[in-house]
Write a protein that holds these residues in place. Structure first.
Motif, PDB file in Angstrom:
ATOM      1  N   CYS A  84       0.671  -1.132  -0.109  1.00  0.00           N
ATOM      2  CA  CYS A  84      -0.051   0.115  -0.027  1.00  0.00           C
ATOM      3  C   CYS A  84       0.791   1.239  -0.094  1.00  0.00           C
ATOM      4  O   CYS A  84       0.628   2.207  -0.555  1.00  0.00           O
ATOM      5  CB  CYS A  84      -0.938   0.023   1.201  1.00  0.00           C
ATOM      6  SG  CYS A  84      -0.141  -0.030   2.620  1.00  0.00           S
ATOM      7  N   TYR A 108       2.304   1.928  -3.502  1.00  0.00           N
ATOM      8  CA  TYR A 108       1.376   2.469  -4.466  1.00  0.00           C
ATOM      9  C   TYR A 108       0.705   3.835  -4.132  1.00  0.00           C
ATOM     10  O   TYR A 108       0.153   4.342  -4.973  1.00  0.00           O
ATOM     11  CB  TYR A 108       0.182   1.465  -4.644  1.00  0.00           C
ATOM     12  CG  TYR A 108       0.468   0.294  -5.611  1.00  0.00           C
ATOM     13  CD1 TYR A 108       0.436   0.625  -6.904  1.00  0.00           C
ATOM     14  CD2 TYR A 108       1.080  -0.747  -5.027  1.00  0.00           C
ATOM     15  CE1 TYR A 108       0.858  -0.515  -7.758  1.00  0.00           C
ATOM     16  CE2 TYR A 108       1.293  -2.061  -6.143  1.00  0.00           C
ATOM     17  CZ  TYR A 108       1.286  -1.527  -7.547  1.00  0.00           C
ATOM     18  OH  TYR A 108       1.540  -2.676  -8.274  1.00  0.00           O
ATOM     19  N   ILE A 113      -6.645   3.630  -3.698  1.00  0.00           N
ATOM     20  CA  ILE A 113      -5.705   2.809  -4.473  1.00  0.00           C
ATOM     21  C   ILE A 113      -4.920   1.842  -3.512  1.00  0.00           C
ATOM     22  O   ILE A 113      -4.847   0.536  -4.005  1.00  0.00           O
ATOM     23  CB  ILE A 113      -4.472   3.664  -5.163  1.00  0.00           C
ATOM     24  CG1 ILE A 113      -5.206   4.333  -6.358  1.00  0.00           C
ATOM     25  CG2 ILE A 113      -3.365   2.517  -5.584  1.00  0.00           C
ATOM     26  CD1 ILE A 113      -4.422   5.381  -6.858  1.00  0.00           C
ATOM     27  N   CYS A 114      -4.840   2.330  -2.158  1.00  0.00           N
ATOM     28  CA  CYS A 114      -4.214   1.318  -1.283  1.00  0.00           C
ATOM     29  C   CYS A 114      -4.879   0.114  -0.961  1.00  0.00           C
ATOM     30  O   CYS A 114      -4.721  -1.207  -1.097  1.00  0.00           O
ATOM     31  CB  CYS A 114      -3.982   1.899   0.050  1.00  0.00           C
ATOM     32  SG  CYS A 114      -5.521   2.871   0.906  1.00  0.00           S
ATOM     33  N   ASN A 161      -7.248  -0.854  -2.854  1.00  0.00           N
ATOM     34  CA  ASN A 161      -7.711  -1.942  -4.289  1.00  0.00           C
ATOM     35  C   ASN A 161      -6.115  -2.797  -4.275  1.00  0.00           C
ATOM     36  O   ASN A 161      -6.113  -3.945  -4.685  1.00  0.00           O
ATOM     37  CB  ASN A 161      -7.475  -0.877  -5.234  1.00  0.00           C
ATOM     38  CG  ASN A 161      -7.989  -1.495  -6.651  1.00  0.00           C
ATOM     39  OD1 ASN A 161      -9.012  -2.311  -6.664  1.00  0.00           O
ATOM     40  ND2 ASN A 161      -7.200  -1.461  -7.576  1.00  0.00           N
ATOM     41  N   GLU A 162      -4.991  -2.329  -3.899  1.00  0.00           N
ATOM     42  CA  GLU A 162      -3.880  -3.191  -4.068  1.00  0.00           C
ATOM     43  C   GLU A 162      -3.690  -4.020  -2.946  1.00  0.00           C
ATOM     44  O   GLU A 162      -2.851  -5.055  -3.117  1.00  0.00           O
ATOM     45  CB  GLU A 162      -2.680  -2.225  -4.487  1.00  0.00           C
ATOM     46  CG  GLU A 162      -2.772  -1.432  -5.526  1.00  0.00           C
ATOM     47  CD  GLU A 162      -2.709  -1.914  -6.866  1.00  0.00           C
ATOM     48  OE1 GLU A 162      -2.211  -3.183  -6.888  1.00  0.00           O
ATOM     49  OE2 GLU A 162      -3.170  -1.487  -7.889  1.00  0.00           O
ATOM     50  N   CYS A 163      -4.130  -3.716  -1.753  1.00  0.00           N
ATOM     51  CA  CYS A 163      -3.835  -4.740  -0.766  1.00  0.00           C
ATOM     52  C   CYS A 163      -4.353  -6.074  -0.934  1.00  0.00           C
ATOM     53  O   CYS A 163      -5.457  -6.266  -1.190  1.00  0.00           O
ATOM     54  CB  CYS A 163      -4.491  -4.265   0.488  1.00  0.00           C
ATOM     55  SG  CYS A 163      -4.307  -5.309   1.953  1.00  0.00           S
TER      56      CYS A 163
END
Ligand code: SF4
Ligand code: SF4
Lengths: 93, 413
Positions: free
Chosen positions: A47, A50, A75-76, A78-80
């Motif tokens: 996280c 990104y 975004i964090c 979504n990426e985790c």
């Protein structure tokens, strides 16, 4: 310049010269905030890599968010890979 | 011919060398005498010979400057931006579609407050395909923040380029300047031009030494950072203020140039037989010469008409026009351009705005003429003057007449 009132000018430069960093407070844009679910966070750090505002930082048991500049983009979350971040509506009174 | 002939008694310096040269050569001499150190240009009709003349000056060692051969007009002006930021005095020129391709750095040159001087060798914009005269190119970019001066003859091209540097680099102004001269009518037609001596120009124009914006490792500056709205508004205001101040500086520089070289041009505008006139024409550029001949002929017939040759389109001499036209019975504007959407010319629309508070509103009539290299003839001016007389005597006259294609019933060209 008969058609102009007196202006309150703050800068002494005639052309666009930077004197300081103009810091845009991206924290003002946020309508939702990331909340880390402590038990789920594996502290992989993805996280923070990104996050476009560099707002995710490491704490003892999990990653957390610096809400001064977090713009709430998600975004964090979504990426985790561990689904450890929930985006919660920001309510200001 | 300009109405301001050389007055040998009045001037300070010796007469210059007399040459018979076209307008592009006059522009090249104006640039050369101003000692630019960086040039960049891309050829386009009718500016092309200007680039060739400048290249020749550099190649022959007569002008100590770098001539950068670029692949487009966008690059030409971008090269000059860098050079100007590094402290160089710079020059370029373009026309029509070249100016269109240059638009992105064009607007940034003024908003960065870089005192670059650029000739616009005015040409019709396409389509229809055309390489001939017209002022639509320069007029269209009038609101990009540059100072724009329009000239009447080749002598005025040369002199105005030298004056342009003094105006552009003035510490109260710091704006780029266009010297706009009619493509073909001036660019390719030879005329008597007096070329001043270099040492006299050097006395008039000191070297450029910027401090307001420059790239210098010894005094580093962050140029043009991302700027939020409240600070941007301040820079826009300062830019507008510089345009307003330029009105005074254009007049002062013209007065000083006239005193030294014996050729004043009137600054923002030239008044020709205007003060005792009840009718007035307003012209822009080389057609002013024909207009003056027509005014003289009308005067000989007893018509009390005068002329304003508008030199500065930006800054627009609002107050000066108001003052000069106060009390006139009818005013005619000759536009070598159109204002799409107003169904008139641009100068007409702006003069209307400037005169909106005149008491007893006189009739204002627009004459659209000379587009795409169509001539504006003596006969056209006779017709315009006749329509002005009719308007002054109370007859209803159409707001716009397209000289050359627009005739009253029964009237012949
Ligand atoms: S990406 Fe998810 S698991 Fe990894 S540190 Fe951030 S919150 Fe924790
Ligand atoms: S919501 Fe966006 S700005 Fe906020 S911490 Fe997550 S990635 Fe960074």
């Amino acid at each position: 310049m008969s058609n102009m009132r007196r202006m309150k000018l703050t800068g002494s430069y005639e052309a666009p010269i930077g004197t300081t960093m103009y810091v845009v407070n991206t924290g003002d844009w946020r309508y939702q905030r990331p909340v880390t679910i402590a038990g789920k966070c594996r502290k992989c750090g993805l996280c923070s890599l990104y996050c476009p505002t560099g707002s995710r930082y490491e704490e003892a048991n999990a990653f957390a968010t610096d809400l001064r500049y977090c713009k709430g983009c998600g975004i964090c979350a979504n990426e985790c890979g561990a689904a450890a971040i929930a985006m919660v509506e920001e309510i200001r009174t | 011919m300009s109405g301001t002939t050389t007055d040998d008694e009045a001037r300070v310096v010796r007469p210059g060398r007399i040459a018979v040269i076209d307008g592009n050569m006059a522009a090249a001499w104006g640039a050369k005498l101003s000692r630019p150190t960086v040039l960049a240009a891309y050829p386009i009709t009718p500016q092309t010979p200007l680039v060739e003349y400048l290249s020749t000056f550099v190649a022959d060692g007569e002008l100590d400057a770098d001539m950068v051969e670029v692949e487009s007009e966008h690059s030409a002006l971008s090269v000059l931006q860098g050079a100007s930021l590094a402290g160089a005095r710079t020059f370029t020129g373009t026309s029509s579609q070249g100016l269109a391709l240059m638009y992105e750095p064009y607007i940034r040159t003024s908003t960065l407050r870089l005192p670059i001087v650029m000739a616009i060798v005015t040409r019709e914009v396409i389509s229809p395909q055309s390489v001939w005269g017209g002022q639509q190119d320069a007029i269209t970019v009038r609101d990009a923040g540059w100072i724009q001066i329009y000239v009447e003859d080749n002598q005025e091209i040369l002199d105005s380029i030298i004056m342009a540097y003094k105006i552009a680099e003035h510490p109260d102004i710091l704006l780029p300047v266009n010297i706009c001269y009619d493509g073909h009518y001036l660019s390719h037609v030879a005329d008597r031009v007096e070329i001043p001596a270099q040492e006299d120009v050097d006395r008039f124009l000191s070297p450029y030494s910027p401090s307001h914006i420059k790239l210098d490792p010894r005094t580093p500056m962050s140029v043009d950072p991302l700027t939020p709205g409240d600070i941007l508004m301040e820079y826009r205001y300062k830019h507008v203020r510089a345009q307003a101040r330029a009105k005074r500086v254009i007049e002062e520089v013209d007065e000083e140039f006239g005193r030294i070289f014996g050729r004043p041009y009137g600054g923002l505008l030239e008044r020709y037989r205007l003060d005792d006139a009840s009718l007035a024409l307003i012209t822009l550029g080389s057609t002013s010469g024909t207009a003056k001949v027509a005014v003289d002929a009308a005067r000989n017939r007893g018509v009390d008409i005068g002329l304003i040759k508008l030199r500065a389109l930006r800054p627009f001499p609002r107050e000066e026009l108001f003052e000069a036209l106060h009390g006139k019975a009818a005013i005619g504007i000759v536009d070598r351009n159109v204002c799409f959407g107003w169904m008139t010319g641009v100068v007409y629309a702006e003069v209307c705005a400037a005169l909106r508070l005149l008491p007893d509103q006189p009739p204002l009539i627009d004459f659209v003429a000379g587009l795409g290299g169509a001539d504006i003839t003596f006969k056209h001016y006779e017709r315009a003057i006749s329509l002005l007389q009719q308007a002054a005597s109370g007859r209803t006259v159409a707001e716009v007449t397209w000289l050359g294609i627009d005739f009253e019933p029964g009237e012949e060209p």
